[in-house]
Each structure stands twice: as structure tokens, then as C-alpha cells.
Design an enzyme around this catalytic site. Structure first.
Site, PDB file in Angstrom:
ATOM      1  CG  HIS A  33      -1.985  -1.041   1.295  1.00  0.00           C
ATOM      2  ND1 HIS A  33      -3.292  -0.889   1.973  1.00  0.00           N
ATOM      3  CD2 HIS A  33      -2.018  -2.195   0.508  1.00  0.00           C
ATOM      4  CE1 HIS A  33      -3.681  -2.132   1.666  1.00  0.00           C
ATOM      5  NE2 HIS A  33      -3.349  -2.704   0.829  1.00  0.00           N
ATOM      6  CD  GLU A  60      -2.064   4.073   3.016  1.00  0.00           C
ATOM      7  OE1 GLU A  60      -1.805   3.441   1.979  1.00  0.00           O
ATOM      8  OE2 GLU A  60      -3.361   3.982   3.343  1.00  0.00           O
ATOM      9  CB  CYS A 116      -6.870  -0.430   5.059  1.00  0.00           C
ATOM     10  SG  CYS A 116      -5.142  -1.079   4.960  1.00  0.00           S
ATOM     11  CB  CYS A 154      -2.419   1.727   5.859  1.00  0.00           C
ATOM     12  SG  CYS A 154      -1.701   0.844   4.635  1.00  0.00           S
TER      13      CYS A 154
END
Length: 145
Positions: A46, A48, A76, A79
Site C-alpha cells: 500500500h 502508506e 485501511c 496501514c
């Protein structure tokens, strides 16, 4: 947020879900920037996480005290947990994610008593622009054969 949006657009061009992230140092300088690379690398790539890891590597430290994370979509739960572990000072995000968000939706990780570090959270920054990028991406995907 503009740089995070640039990263999201670049992710979209690669066929990734268009999410972008930027880590800013305590002085406001950009330490790292990234877009999703889930399809290219792995399910946990991801934006992040990629940006947080790169910033920590640049600073040669496992904690990003005084740093801010700007991301185009509400993080999410995975993260959000990483944001807490990296000790991010402030999280700024664009679009809210009622389905898979982990900050303002879902488990609301930072509100749990087991959360050891709670960053300041500012949501909805350029929300419509961030949301439109995602909505257009998924609308186009639904049209594909």
C-alpha cells in the site's frame, strides 16, 4: 495533498488502485512519496506502507517522530496500525473509506484502548478530488470485458 494525488495518478497509470502517500518531516520537507504497488509487488504494498518504510530508511530510524503522513484515502486497518507503530505525528487524508477504512470507519484503530500511539487525524482534505479519482478508476474497471 497535491503530491499524494500525483502519486495516486501514477499508480492508476500502472493499473493500480489510485492511492498516493507522502511523508513530511518535522520541517515540512518531503521525506518519501509512493503510490500503490499491490499488483506489481505484493498485497501489502500500500502507498502508506511504502512511503513510511522509505522515510524511515532515509532517516535511519524505526520511528518517525514529528513526521506527518498525507494520503489520498483513509488508511485501511493494516496501514492505520503501521501509522501508529511508526509514531506519525499527524495523519492527513483525502477521501473517506466507509467500506475498508480503519481510522474513521471499521475498527477505528486509533480509538481502541490497545492503540499505543494516536496521531492527530485530519480527514476530508480535497475529499471530492480524491474520491473522484477512485470512483472513476473503479467505474472504468467495471466496463472492462
Amino acid at each position: 495533498m497535491e503530491i499524494a494525488l500525483e502519486e495516486a495518478r501514477a499508480a492508476r497509470r500502472r493499473g493500480e488502485v489510485p492511492v498516493g502517500a507522502v511523508v513530511l518531516g518535522a520541517d515540512g520537507a518531503i521525506l518519501a512519496r509512493a503510490g500503490n504497488r499491490v499488483e506489481e509487488k505484493d498485497a501489502a504494498a500500500h502507498a502508506e506502507l511504502l512511503a513510511l518504510r522509505a522515510a524511515a530508511e532515509k532517516l535511519a530510524t524505526p520511528r518517525l517522530w514529528g513526521c506527518d503522513l498525507v494520503v489520498t484515502l483513509e488508511p485501511c486497518p493494516m496501514c492505520a496500525a503501521a501509522i501508529s507503530l511508526y509514531r506519525i505525528r499527524r495523519l492527513v487524508f483525502g477521501a473517506y473509506d466507509p467500506k475498508t477504512g480503519g481510522v474513521e470507519h471499521g475498527p477505528r484503530l486509533f480509538a481502541l484502548p490497545s492503540c499505543h500511539h494516536r496521531p492527530e487525524v485530519i480527514g476530508g482534505v480535497r475529499e471530492q478530488e480524491c474520491a473522484a479519482l477512485l470512483q472513476n478508476f473503479f467505474a472504468e474497471r467495471r466496463l472492462e470485458p
